[in-house]
Design an enzyme around this catalytic site. Structure first.
Site, PDB file in Angstrom:
ATOM      1  N   SER A 126       0.881  -1.180   0.000  1.00 19.64           N
ATOM      2  CA  SER A 126       0.000   0.000   0.000  1.00 19.64           C
ATOM      3  C   SER A 126       0.909   1.217   0.000  1.00 19.64           C
ATOM      4  O   SER A 126       2.080   1.104   0.403  1.00 19.64           O
ATOM      5  CB  SER A 126      -0.846  -0.014   1.285  1.00 19.64           C
TER       6      SER A 126
ATOM      7  N   TYR B 152      -1.858  -0.779  10.819  1.00 19.29           N
ATOM      8  CA  TYR B 152      -1.878  -1.115   9.381  1.00 19.29           C
ATOM      9  C   TYR B 152      -0.614  -0.580   8.699  1.00 19.29           C
ATOM     10  O   TYR B 152       0.047  -1.289   7.942  1.00 19.29           O
ATOM     11  CB  TYR B 152      -3.136  -0.515   8.752  1.00 19.29           C
TER      12      TYR B 152
END
Ligand code: NDP
Length: 256
Positions: free
Chosen positions: A140, A153
């Site tokens: 990501s 995350y």
């Protein structure tokens, strides 16, 4: 090699292939001729995705469970040696740092890092044996820069990028490349859930919440899952032999 079907005769395992980015990648690699094994927890969703492609198989597996990973990859290897592994299964939970529990940290590390680690370990022997392999970890842009309210995350995705670089070094002389693809906010259920969380926690409207997510993207839009799949296809295709250890942003210029 068939120029139209450059992955003919290659077996690709895609985790989290039942929907979103993983489903788009599975479709794209199948279109290049690959035999695909689709991994996820929801059998019906997986079978729906696999239906219509006689070269696709659905294998139910929770990738955070080491025993299930061993079993699923043994089943996949039995079908055909694994040439391509796409570590896509992931999840994003948000909370202010002070409210981020140990349990949330463990969940984020388990699905976004530990699973990729174990799946790579299970797939690598086939690649070493044949002298050709492609591993693509779907990280990501949260693996490349920080964002508030998603510390667990972001930490897990940064770790996934670090893992990618280290494994790329270790496999560089074996005909294997290991790369990360780092999407910006992409139009999937994961982002729809994030929008719903922002709406519930802040009272903003859906369009305000969406604007909050895309305002850092210079193109001011969500990425399409197919755009992420295109980057993966390039990394797995014939022109990317020298690309390894990279973390490639697919994010409309959000990071430069
Ligand atoms: P979705 O939530 O739409 O899909 C996630 C997929 O992963 C599903 O197929 C799900 O299937 C599977 N999955 C989740 N947990 C597990 C598990 N424990 N075991 C097996 N399969 C699992 O997410 P996206 O398509 O949006 O995201 C895919 C990847 O891309 C993730 O790694 C995510 O972090 C990353 N990403 C997404 C972005 C976005 O904005 N959407 C941006 C940047 C990165 P099932 O529930 O049936 O198991």
């Amino acid at each position: 090699m068939d120029a139209e079907l450059p992955l003919a005769g290659r077996h690709a395992v895609i985790t989290g292939a039942s929907r979103g980015i993983g489903a788009a990648i599975a479709t794209r690699l199948a279109g290049m001729g690959a035999q695909t094994t689709l991994i996820g927890r929801d059998r019906r969703a997986l079978e729906r995705q696999a239906s219509g492609d006689r070269n696709a198989r659905a294998v139910v597996c929770d990738v955070t469970d080491p025993v299930e990973v061993e079993r699923a990859f043994a089943e996949a290897r039995e079908r055909m040696p694994i040439a391509i592994l796409i570590n896509n299964a992931g999840a994003a939970e948000s909370a202010p740092f002070q409210k981020t529990s140990d349990a949330m940290l463990e969940r984020m590390l388990a699905v976004n890092l530990g699973a990729a680690f174990r799946c790579a370990r299970a797939a690598l022997p086939s690649m070493i044996e044949t002298g050709w392999g492609r591993i693509v970890n779907i990280a990501s842009i949260a693996g490349l820069r920080g964002y508030p309210y998603v510390t667990a995350y972001v930490a897990a995705k940064h770790a996934l990028v670090g893992f990618t670089r280290a494994l790329a070094m270790e496999t560089a002389r074996k005909g294997i490349t290991v790369n990360a693809v780092c999407p910006g906010y992409t139009d999937t259920e994961l982002v729809r859930n994030s929008v719903a969380t922002i709406v519930a926690k802040t009272g903003r409207s859906e369009s305000e919440a969406l604007h909050e997510l895309i305002r850092h993207n210079p193109q001011a839009r969500l990425i399409r899952p197919e755009e992420v799949a295109d980057a993966v296809a390039w990394l797995c295709g014939p022109g990317a032999d020298s690309i390894t250890g990279q973390a490639i942003a697919v994010a409309g210029g959000e990071i430069m």
